[in-house]
Design a protein around this motif. Structure first.
Motif, PDB file in Angstrom:
ATOM      1  N   ILE A 856       0.841  -1.199   0.000  1.00  0.00           N
ATOM      2  CA  ILE A 856       0.000   0.000   0.000  1.00  0.00           C
ATOM      3  C   ILE A 856       0.869   1.239   0.000  1.00  0.00           C
ATOM      4  CG2 ILE A 856      -1.781   1.274   1.280  1.00  0.00           C
ATOM      5  CD1 ILE A 856      -2.783  -1.292   0.024  1.00  0.00           C
ATOM      6  N   GLY A 857       1.984   1.185   0.738  1.00  0.00           N
ATOM      7  CA  GLY A 857       2.888   2.307   0.758  1.00  0.00           C
ATOM      8  C   GLY A 857       3.191   2.790   2.168  1.00  0.00           C
ATOM      9  N   GLN A 858       3.881   3.904   2.229  1.00  0.00           N
ATOM     10  CA  GLN A 858       4.267   4.500   3.496  1.00  0.00           C
ATOM     11  C   GLN A 858       3.099   5.261   4.109  1.00  0.00           C
ATOM     12  OE1 GLN A 858       7.324   3.979   4.832  1.00  0.00           O
ATOM     13  NE2 GLN A 858       6.731   5.058   6.701  1.00  0.00           N
ATOM     14  N   THR A 859       2.881   5.088   5.419  1.00  0.00           N
ATOM     15  CA  THR A 859       1.838   5.814   6.150  1.00  0.00           C
ATOM     16  C   THR A 859       2.474   6.479   7.366  1.00  0.00           C
ATOM     17  OG1 THR A 859       1.226   4.000   7.644  1.00  0.00           O
ATOM     18  CG2 THR A 859       0.189   4.022   5.460  1.00  0.00           C
ATOM     19  N   ASP A 860       1.658   7.222   8.099  1.00  0.00           N
ATOM     20  CA  ASP A 860       2.149   7.862   9.317  1.00  0.00           C
ATOM     21  C   ASP A 860       2.561   6.829  10.364  1.00  0.00           C
ATOM     22  OD1 ASP A 860       1.680  10.314   8.204  1.00  0.00           O
ATOM     23  OD2 ASP A 860      -0.290  10.577   9.163  1.00  0.00           O
ATOM     24  N   ASN A 861       2.007   5.632  10.274  1.00  0.00           N
ATOM     25  CA  ASN A 861       2.296   4.597  11.259  1.00  0.00           C
ATOM     26  C   ASN A 861       3.372   3.625  10.816  1.00  0.00           C
ATOM     27  OD1 ASN A 861      -0.800   5.301  11.279  1.00  0.00           O
ATOM     28  ND2 ASN A 861      -0.291   4.727  13.383  1.00  0.00           N
ATOM     29  N   GLY A 862       3.763   3.696   9.552  1.00  0.00           N
ATOM     30  CA  GLY A 862       4.761   2.779   9.018  1.00  0.00           C
ATOM     31  C   GLY A 862       4.371   2.300   7.628  1.00  0.00           C
ATOM     32  N   GLN A 863       5.051   1.261   7.149  1.00  0.00           N
ATOM     33  CA  GLN A 863       4.757   0.708   5.834  1.00  0.00           C
ATOM     34  C   GLN A 863       3.624  -0.301   5.935  1.00  0.00           C
ATOM     35  OE1 GLN A 863       9.302   0.076   5.131  1.00  0.00           O
ATOM     36  NE2 GLN A 863       8.314  -0.083   3.124  1.00  0.00           N
ATOM     37  N   LEU A 864       2.731  -0.275   4.910  1.00  0.00           N
ATOM     38  CA  LEU A 864       1.514  -1.073   4.960  1.00  0.00           C
ATOM     39  C   LEU A 864       1.411  -1.967   3.731  1.00  0.00           C
ATOM     40  CD1 LEU A 864      -1.166  -1.476   6.574  1.00  0.00           C
ATOM     41  CD2 LEU A 864      -2.185   0.229   5.052  1.00  0.00           C
ATOM     42  N   TRP A 865       1.009  -3.245   3.985  1.00  0.00           N
ATOM     43  CA  TRP A 865       0.724  -4.217   2.928  1.00  0.00           C
ATOM     44  C   TRP A 865      -0.684  -4.760   3.137  1.00  0.00           C
ATOM     45  CZ3 TRP A 865       5.356  -3.475   5.114  1.00  0.00           C
ATOM     46  CH2 TRP A 865       6.484  -3.342   4.283  1.00  0.00           C
ATOM     47  N   ARG A 866      -1.287  -5.207   2.041  1.00  0.00           N
ATOM     48  CA  ARG A 866      -2.644  -5.753   2.122  1.00  0.00           C
ATOM     49  C   ARG A 866      -2.660  -7.203   1.670  1.00  0.00           C
ATOM     50  NH1 ARG A 866      -8.177  -2.779   0.282  1.00  0.00           N
ATOM     51  NH2 ARG A 866      -9.625  -4.370   1.069  1.00  0.00           N
ATOM     52  N   PHE A 867      -3.510  -7.994   2.337  1.00  0.00           N
ATOM     53  CA  PHE A 867      -3.714  -9.397   1.980  1.00  0.00           C
ATOM     54  C   PHE A 867      -5.170  -9.589   1.600  1.00  0.00           C
ATOM     55  CE2 PHE A 867      -5.284 -13.540   3.603  1.00  0.00           C
ATOM     56  CZ  PHE A 867      -4.681 -14.366   2.648  1.00  0.00           C
ATOM     57  N   GLN A 868      -5.392 -10.177   0.412  1.00  0.00           N
ATOM     58  CA  GLN A 868      -6.745 -10.439  -0.057  1.00  0.00           C
ATOM     59  C   GLN A 868      -7.037 -11.927   0.092  1.00  0.00           C
ATOM     60  OE1 GLN A 868      -9.026  -8.450  -0.904  1.00  0.00           O
ATOM     61  NE2 GLN A 868      -8.168  -6.544  -1.727  1.00  0.00           N
ATOM     62  N   PRO A 869      -7.864 -12.314   1.099  1.00  0.00           N
ATOM     63  CA  PRO A 869      -8.163 -13.737   1.279  1.00  0.00           C
ATOM     64  C   PRO A 869      -9.060 -14.239   0.155  1.00  0.00           C
ATOM     65  CG  PRO A 869      -9.462 -12.421   2.788  1.00  0.00           C
ATOM     66  CD  PRO A 869      -8.527 -11.478   2.102  1.00  0.00           C
ATOM     67  N   SER A 870      -8.881 -15.495  -0.219  1.00  0.00           N
ATOM     68  CA  SER A 870      -9.683 -16.068  -1.294  1.00  0.00           C
ATOM     69  C   SER A 870     -10.992 -16.643  -0.791  1.00  0.00           C
ATOM     70  CB  SER A 870      -8.892 -17.184  -1.993  1.00  0.00           C
ATOM     71  OG  SER A 870      -8.497 -18.180  -1.039  1.00  0.00           O
ATOM     72  N   GLY A 871     -11.063 -16.983   0.486  1.00  0.00           N
ATOM     73  CA  GLY A 871     -12.283 -17.587   1.048  1.00  0.00           C
ATOM     74  C   GLY A 871     -12.894 -16.694   2.102  1.00  0.00           C
ATOM     75  N   THR A 872     -13.050 -17.276   3.283  1.00  0.00           N
ATOM     76  CA  THR A 872     -13.636 -16.536   4.397  1.00  0.00           C
ATOM     77  C   THR A 872     -12.699 -15.437   4.855  1.00  0.00           C
ATOM     78  OG1 THR A 872     -12.704 -18.115   5.951  1.00  0.00           O
ATOM     79  CG2 THR A 872     -14.950 -18.536   5.177  1.00  0.00           C
ATOM     80  N   THR A 873     -13.269 -14.439   5.454  1.00  0.00           N
ATOM     81  CA  THR A 873     -12.488 -13.282   5.918  1.00  0.00           C
ATOM     82  C   THR A 873     -12.214 -13.408   7.390  1.00  0.00           C
ATOM     83  OG1 THR A 873     -14.541 -12.058   6.194  1.00  0.00           O
ATOM     84  CG2 THR A 873     -13.420 -11.824   4.106  1.00  0.00           C
ATOM     85  N   ALA A 874     -12.279 -12.279   8.083  1.00  0.00           N
ATOM     86  CA  ALA A 874     -11.827 -12.222   9.478  1.00  0.00           C
ATOM     87  C   ALA A 874     -12.569 -13.221  10.351  1.00  0.00           C
ATOM     88  CB  ALA A 874     -12.038 -10.816  10.025  1.00  0.00           C
ATOM     89  N   ALA A 875     -11.806 -13.854  11.192  1.00  0.00           N
ATOM     90  CA  ALA A 875     -12.384 -14.783  12.149  1.00  0.00           C
ATOM     91  C   ALA A 875     -13.157 -14.024  13.206  1.00  0.00           C
ATOM     92  CB  ALA A 875     -11.285 -15.615  12.793  1.00  0.00           C
ATOM     93  N   ALA A 876     -14.231 -14.621  13.656  1.00  0.00           N
ATOM     94  CA  ALA A 876     -15.025 -13.979  14.709  1.00  0.00           C
ATOM     95  C   ALA A 876     -14.259 -13.973  16.007  1.00  0.00           C
ATOM     96  CB  ALA A 876     -16.363 -14.699  14.873  1.00  0.00           C
ATOM     97  N   GLN A 877     -14.394 -12.879  16.721  1.00  0.00           N
ATOM     98  CA  GLN A 877     -13.728 -12.783  18.012  1.00  0.00           C
ATOM     99  C   GLN A 877     -14.525 -13.548  19.061  1.00  0.00           C
ATOM    100  OE1 GLN A 877     -11.835  -8.866  18.954  1.00  0.00           O
ATOM    101  NE2 GLN A 877     -13.364  -8.147  17.521  1.00  0.00           N
ATOM    102  N   PRO A 878     -13.849 -14.186  20.005  1.00  0.00           N
ATOM    103  CA  PRO A 878     -14.570 -14.864  21.080  1.00  0.00           C
ATOM    104  C   PRO A 878     -15.227 -13.841  21.999  1.00  0.00           C
ATOM    105  CG  PRO A 878     -12.223 -14.878  21.519  1.00  0.00           C
ATOM    106  CD  PRO A 878     -12.389 -14.350  20.138  1.00  0.00           C
ATOM    107  N   GLU A 879     -16.311 -14.251  22.591  1.00  0.00           N
ATOM    108  CA  GLU A 879     -17.017 -13.365  23.517  1.00  0.00           C
ATOM    109  C   GLU A 879     -16.138 -13.062  24.716  1.00  0.00           C
ATOM    110  OE1 GLU A 879     -21.164 -13.231  26.128  1.00  0.00           O
ATOM    111  OE2 GLU A 879     -20.474 -15.063  25.174  1.00  0.00           O
ATOM    112  N   PRO A 880     -15.996 -11.795  25.098  1.00  0.00           N
ATOM    113  CA  PRO A 880     -15.168 -11.460  26.262  1.00  0.00           C
ATOM    114  C   PRO A 880     -15.677 -12.180  27.509  1.00  0.00           C
ATOM    115  CG  PRO A 880     -15.785  -9.476  25.029  1.00  0.00           C
ATOM    116  CD  PRO A 880     -16.582 -10.607  24.468  1.00  0.00           C
ATOM    117  N   SER A 881     -14.736 -12.606  28.326  1.00  0.00           N
ATOM    118  CA  SER A 881     -15.116 -13.335  29.531  1.00  0.00           C
ATOM    119  C   SER A 881     -15.905 -12.462  30.492  1.00  0.00           C
ATOM    120  CB  SER A 881     -13.870 -13.877  30.241  1.00  0.00           C
ATOM    121  OG  SER A 881     -12.974 -12.826  30.556  1.00  0.00           O
TER     122      SER A 881
END
Length: 935
Positions: A856-881
């Motif tokens: 993606i390029g240089q940002t204020d926070n550092g260098q950024l790259w992107r990953f495009q998943p072919s199937g399912t996306t982000a995993a669901a977060q577990p419910e906080p205890s």
């Protein structure tokens, strides 16, 4: 026909008083026609005394019995009445009538045939010039109130004879009425028995009268019958139980249901009221009496039937005899004023420094300006980041969602702070920084005012505390918890000094104790030792002091359980916030109050000079010496005992600082993180200032010039730190922030994908990297957890993340697609290098060469790259205890303890009243039952 009087004397373990009472009965100018003595299960020699008294009849009752039951038993065994003009004179073992008492009572009823109950003026047993009880009434809601108590008898109340009720002790009652009404209500074994009988007599169409000329010495109220003493809590329970019983008995059938259903809700409301009134001992009584009345009121039905059978008049007939609200308020105000006057000690009445008149306001104003200058680069920012800081969540509801089981206790403090600036929670941290100096000075000023008589000493103490090296060191390093502990410590010490005399101060101490320990857990052992010392030194006030650590213990309890299960108890001392590795601190640096190492910035200043006139360490030591000498001198001047607590604090603070500076319980990637000693040094510094105050009190002519020297040298010692936030100094780890944690590109996409994952890689020393997955907008300060920072082993997901980060950071044939997809990672962020960029360059080349990642390029926070998943996306977060049933239960318990403590800590308004002129019956203090807050 002449009236016939049967005197009934009931004794229960009252041998110490019987001789006087029997002698007084025998010495009456108008003697009773017969005397029935009742021994109500006495455990002393009362039975022998009664047997030798010459009574016409002696009745012995075994088992526990009330005064009313004993009277009823005596009447059953008495000869039957011979006429309508027979009277019962009811006396307990501690009711000694004056010689003409019975004569005056009979004279009053003979001239008023409608009077069926006459009550004498009860005087104190040990001082017959003081009224113990004279008439009873009740409020609109049925709370019984004595008309006169504890007043010097000057005949000021002798004009009042017609009253709602009289006390049972010394009462003269027509025998036929007693039989018709069924005597005392068995549901009222002590308090309110006489009042209730009087009310039923009036509802039956008769009168109740006071006889001022008839006087009877009395040891105490009916609740003392057969007891040496009754605690305030027990008296409150008895009085509240009597009120609820009468409420159910007097209520109409429809209102009875409403009253019964309201018992428990009212108990909750009244319990809160008792806490606000600083009567925590009455809280349990509220619930026990409500439950007892609701499910154990076995005498209510019989009492209601008896009242229905004998009542001839409506409740409106007694309304004029109820106590008006204006008089109730006046009595309570007088009682509060009397309690306040008694509480104030001579020392507190002495003149102390005035905040405006003695320079406090000017100093705080100057510190406010100085704070704005020192934090100039942070002004206008919406958040602060760096060091141990991150922005807070953007919504107060998210802040409160992060408190509870599984999170740090410090999350409660962050939630409260963020809620103060609810429109922008992170702004509260900026305000803490900008206002830190004046807030610190304000606390120290009031603390010094409490222990000093010289009006200028609080100004010196406030200056020393506001510009203390531990505070400035914690500010520039981003240790928010240590900063807050520094701001709160003077208030904690101030309230602890007052906690021995005030429930509000004790509860305030508990709140601040909890706030300080959750902000700086490393202070907990030292503060617990201080609490133990306070307990030992104030044994008579244990009931107020014993609960001080309870709230802190409740907040820490879940974390303690989790760390103990790990076998990592020392991890409880870990600092909240982002783990931040720091420089090693030597003992000498700790002595001068430098938590982050160095010489308060003077080493950098001297390095910028072409030549050194003096060694920087010697220079700083000279600046620190006046304060140290003054504090040590406090142990050898007159009044040195006052310095011992302060020097004990200083000792505990320094020992704690030394100990934690060698303790590493957290980690940031591969680097160990030592516990920050700044909070412990704040305790050390407060002890030094306390000792200095004592010394300045003892010094005479040289006190002022020495105070000036100490102030100048202390300020000079921290001058380089005051510019720590400016870029030219390069001394601060914190900086202004927009509140965004991740690059804008990621933040924009996270708006529609809250579970979006970003793998953040941070190069570290020793050819290592730190890897963490941040979700959504990024990990905020309120989501940081010492449980994660102090983990002693790597779990399955952490191990998988470590493997993924290691392979992404180097060229290998490892296929990361499955791990990136399973972990829900869509972006990889490589932060800026902190020094040598060799490792950073190698990681950047590896990421650029990875076919799965799109730069993606240089940002204020550092260098950024992107990953495009072919199937399912982000995993669901577990419910906080915290949202689990166990978490909700723990959170409820913590909240309940906090609410109780807050209610106790709310200060009660002190209303000063000017004495009134005239002979009103409201002149003297008239106390009411402790439970008097009509519900």
């Amino acid at each position: 026909m002449q009236p016939r009087v049967t005197a009934i004397l009931v004794a229960r373990t009252g041998a110490a008083y019987l001789e006087r009472t029997l002698s007084a009965i025998a010495g009456q100018s108008r003697k009773p026609d017969s005397l029935i003595a009742v021994n109500a299960a006495s455990t002393d020699n009362s039975a022998e005394i009664l047997a030798a008294s010459g009574a016409d009849q002696v009745v012995t009752i075994t088992g526990k019995t009330s005064f009313g039951d004993a009277i009823a038993r005596a009447i059953q065994l008495a000869p039957p009445p011979q006429s309508e003009n027979e009277w019962l004179w009811l006396l307990a073992h501690d009711n000694a009538p004056l010689p003409d008492a019975l004569e005056k009572l009979l004279a009053a009823v003979e001239i008023a045939p409608s009077v069926v109950i006459a009550g004498p003026k009860l005087m104190r047993w040990d001082n017959e010039d003081v009224i113990a009880d004279f008439g009873e009434s009740m409020t609109k809601f049925g709370t019984s109130i004595p008309m006169v108590q504890g007043e010097l008898d000057q005949a000021q109340h002798d004009v009042r004879t017609d009253v709602l009720g009289v006390a049972s002790g010394g009462m003269l009652v027509r025998r036929s009425l007693w039989t018709a009404l069924g005597g005392f209500d068995r549901g009222l074994p002590s308090i309110d028995a006489g009042l209730d009988l009087s009310i039923r007599a009036r509802l039956a169409g008769y009168r109740v009268s006071l006889v001022p000329a008839a006087r009877v010495a009395s040891l105490g109220g009916p609740e003392l019958f057969g007891r040496r003493s009754v605690s305030d809590g027990r008296r409150t329970r008895i009085a509240r139980g009597a009120q609820l019983h009468r409420r159910l008995v007097y209520a109409s059938p429809l209102a009875l249901v409403v009253h019964w259903l309201s018992l428990l809700p009212l108990a909750v409301v009244r319990a809160a009221g008792q806490l606000l009134a600083k009567r925590p001992g009455a809280v349990a009584g509220e619930f026990s009496t409500a439950l007892g009345t609701a499910f154990g009121a076995s005498h209510v039905g019989a009492a209601r039937r008896s009242l229905r059978r004998t009542r001839k008049l409506g409740w409106a007939s007694i309304a004029p005899l109820r106590l008006p609200w204006a008089e109730v308020r006046e009595r309570r105000a007088q009682a509060r004023e009397a309690a306040i006057t008694a509480e104030l000690s001579t020392a507190e009445r002495e003149a102390r420094a005035g905040f405006v008149s003695h320079g406090g306001l000017w100093l705080i104003g100057g510190l406010l300006i100085l704070g704005a200058i020192v934090c100039g680069p942070l002004l206008g920012a919406s958040a602060i980041t760096g060091g141990g800081l991150l922005p807070l969540s953007n919504d107060p509801s998210e802040l409160w969602a992060h408190v509870g089981y599984g999170s740090d206790p410090f999350s409660f403090v962050l939630a409260i702070l963020g809620s103060l600036t609810f429109w922008s929670p992170s702004l509260s941290i900026v305000l803490v920084y900008v206002l830190a100096l004046p807030l610190a000075g304000l606390g120290a000023w009031y603390f010094a005012r409490r222990i000093s008589r010289r009006p200028w000493v609080p100004v010196i103490a406030a200056l020393l505390w506001a510009l203390a090296p531990p505070l400035l060191g914690s500010m520039v390093s981003g240790h928010l918890g240590a900063m807050l502990a520094h701001l709160l410590l003077p208030w904690l010490a101030l309230l602890a000094l007052r906690a021995t005399r005030s429930w509000a101060s004790a509860a305030g101490t508990a709140l601040l104790f909890a706030a300080v320990t959750v902000s700086a857990p490393s202070l907990a052992p030292a503060l617990l030792l201080c609490w133990i010392v306070l307990l030992v030194s104030q044994p008579k006030n244990t009931h107020r002091l014993i609960g001080i650590p309870i709230l802190a213990a409740a907040l820490f309890a879940p974390l303690v359980v989790q760390q103990v299960s790990r076998g990592n108890l020392l991890a409880l001392l870990a600092d909240p916030g982002v783990p931040t590795p720091g420089a090693t601190t030597s003992g000498w640096q700790l002595v001068i109050g430098a938590p982050g190492g160095g010489l308060q910035g003077w080493q950098t200043v001297f390095n910028g000079l072409s030549q050194h006139i003096v060694n920087p360490a010697i220079f700083v030591a000279v600046l620190f010496a006046p304060l140290a000498i003054l504090a040590l001198l406090s142990l050898f001047v007159p009044g040195s005992r006052r310095a011992i607590p302060s020097m004990l604090m200083a000792f505990l603070g320094f020992v704690t600082a030394v100990a934690v500076s060698h303790l590493s319980v957290a980690h940031a990637g591969a680097e160990a993180v030592q516990v920050w000693p700044g909070a412990a040094l704040s305790l050390f510094w407060l002890g030094l200032i306390g000792g200095a105050i004592v010394a300045l009190e003892a010094l005479r002519q040289i006190a002022v010039p020495y105070a000036v020297v100490v102030s100048v040298t202390a300020v000079a010692m921290v001058l380089p730190l005051l510019g720590g936030f400016y870029p030219s100094s390069a001394g601060s780890a914190v900086s202004a922030s927009t509140g965004r944690i991740l690059p804008a590109f990621v933040t924009a996409e996270a708006a529609t994908r809250p579970a979006l994952g970003t793998l953040v890689l941070a190069p570290q020393s020793a050819d290592s990297i730190s890897a963490v997955v941040q979700r959504g907008y990024g990990t905020t300060l309120d989501e940081e957890s010492t449980l994660a920072a102090t983990a002693t082993s790597i779990g399955g997901s952490d191990a998988r993340l470590a493997t993924l980060a290691g392979n992404l950071s180097s060229r290998s044939g490892y296929s990361a697609r499955k791990d990136l997809t399973d972990l829900g990672i869509s972006f990889v962020l490589l932060t800026e290098p902190q020094g040598d960029d060799v490792v950073h360059q190698r990681i950047a080349e590896a990421l650029d060469g990875n076919a799965l990642l799109t730069p993606i390029g240089q940002t204020d926070n550092g260098q950024l790259w992107r990953f495009q998943p072919s199937g399912t996306t982000a995993a669901a977060q577990p419910e906080p205890s915290a949202h689990s049933p166990l978490g909700v239960t723990i959170l409820f318990g913590q909240g309940l303890i906090a609410v109780i403590t807050i209610l106790l800590g709310i200060p009660t308004a002190r209303r000063r009243r000017r004495p009134e002129r005239g002979g009103s019956s409201l002149q003297g203090p008239a106390t009411t039952f402790d439970e008097d807050t009509d519900g």
